[in-house]
Design an enzyme around this catalytic site. Structure first.
Site, PDB file in Angstrom:
ATOM      1  N   SER A  49      -7.743 -54.177  78.425  1.00 52.80           N
ATOM      2  CA  SER A  49      -6.663 -53.250  78.100  1.00 52.80           C
ATOM      3  C   SER A  49      -6.941 -51.869  78.693  1.00 52.80           C
ATOM      4  CB  SER A  49      -6.482 -53.210  76.577  1.00 52.80           C
ATOM      5  OG  SER A  49      -5.284 -52.567  76.218  1.00 52.80           O
ATOM      6  N   ASP A 201      -2.726 -59.625  75.645  1.00 48.87           N
ATOM      7  CA  ASP A 201      -3.860 -58.702  75.610  1.00 48.87           C
ATOM      8  C   ASP A 201      -5.202 -59.441  75.527  1.00 48.87           C
ATOM      9  OD1 ASP A 201      -5.842 -56.745  74.395  1.00 48.87           O
ATOM     10  OD2 ASP A 201      -4.097 -55.444  74.545  1.00 48.87           O
TER      11      ASP A 201
END
Length: 376
Positions: A49, A201
């Protein structure tokens, strides 16, 4: 990769960068200080991320101009994030600005978007799949440079939606889509498809992944820059607090599993039950934001004001300075993070204080309300 020192002085190390929205500016500060110091030779970076964005910005800048180029590109990237953030409907209230409160959880914009994310799918709420951060990454990062960077191995993690397994992208695979997949929160954005496979993610499977380092190079030292707290001493009571703590636990789960595996291997090696030469005796190190972030709410992860990003950067630089002072001599010789039987109680340093002198001084001077600081 070499910094300001000579090749003989530089110590090789691998760096693992957690994700956490705008809190990733803390990791920017850590990297900026390490690059400025120049005594560590960063051989590989694993990022998830925001950690992935820091990783590619560093690699892009490194190809452009070495350590100083990397520092400049990291600064430019976060400055661009702040510029884009000025148009966000989620902003601090004037009262929060006056009193130096970085949280935005009680602002109308945040409450509305948070509620919608729990009720409507991003395929309904955001059918065009608009993502301002994708525009920033596309404009600021030259992925040709990232793929051309041979001094630093990069590993970017994303979660395969269909299998739930972690997928680690490296070398020539890294592009805009892989970075955005690594940062794709499913409540807000549509899954990112890569070669027909949907990804979310990477924090769900590894935040960040440590295992790619085992085969990437011969470096046994790993420095984790951790921005998601492991320990919260009070039981969350409100709905937001409960959800935020669930997210923290979820995004640390993969990392804790890897740490338990590393601790188990180290115990077997120490007991002579595994040949040392055939298994990596990893030396773990950690720069954390636990103390620095204890008064920051999870909502501040979407606060992209330049003043806040500067604050986080300075915290990261300060924490890195403390860590270098306390632990640099241990790199290459011994771990400074205790993994032996301590994971259930939280991470404990083997050497030096858990919170450095500079971080305490920084927090003491910077946590006053803005109006009070100006008056003083």
């Amino acid at each position: 990769m070499t910094g300001n020192g000579t090749a003989e002085e530089n110590k090789p190390i691998n760096v693992a960068l957690q994700g956490g929205g705008s809190h990733g500016a803390f990791s920017w500060g850590v990297l900026d200080r390490l690059l400025e110091d120049g005594r560590l030779d960063i051989r590989a970076i694993s990022g998830t991320s925001a950690g992935a964005m820091n990783a590619v910005a560093l690699a892009d800048g490194w190809v452009r101009g070495g350590a100083e180029g990397a520092r400049a590109k990291l600064a430019g990237f976060w400055r661009a994030v702040a510029r884009k953030g000025r148009f966000s409907p989620v902003q601090r209230s004037p009262w929060d600005v006056l009193w130096g409160n970085w949280s935005i959880e009680n602002t109308p914009g945040y409450i509305w978007f948070d509620t919608m994310s729990r009720v409507l799918s991003p395929y309904v709420a955001n059918p065009l799949n608009l993502n301002p951060l994708r525009d920033v990454v596309a404009e600021e990062i030259d992925f040709a440079n990232v793929r051309a960077c041979k001094d630093i191995d990069l590993f970017i993690s994303a979660t395969n939606v269909e299998t739930g397994q972690l997928r680690v992208f490296s070398d020539g695979e890294i592009d805009l889509d892989t970075v955005m997949a690594s940062a794709c929160l499913p409540q807000i954005f549509q899954a990112v498809e890569i070669n027909g496979v949907p990804y979310w993610d990477g924090g769900y499977g590894g935040n960040p992944a440590i295992y790619p380092f085992f085969k990437a190079n011969e470096t046994d030292d790993v420095l984790l820059v951790q921005i998601n707290p492991v320990i919260r001493e009070q039981t969350p009571k409100t709905a937001n607090e409960i959800q935020n703590r669930i997210d923290e636990i979820t995004f640390n789960a993969g990392l804790l599993r890897e740490f338990r595996a590393i601790a188990f291997i180290k115990e077997l090696i120490a007991a002579g039950r595994l040949p040392h030469g055939e298994f990596r005796d990893i030396r773990m190190h950690r720069i954390d934001a636990d103390e620095a972030f204890k008064d920051l709410s999870a909502s501040s992860k979407v606060n992209a004001e330049w003043a806040f990003l500067e604050y986080l950067r300075d915290l990261g630089r300060t924490a890195a300075s403390d860590w270098l002072e306390d632990n640099f001599d241990s790199v290459g010789t011994k771990a400074t993070l205790d993994l032996s039987g301590q994971l259930d109680d939280g991470f404990k340093p083997l050497h030096g204080p858990s919170v450095g002198r500079r971080v305490r001084e920084f927090l003491a001077t910077r946590t006053k309300p803005a109006a009070v600081r100006q008056h003083n």
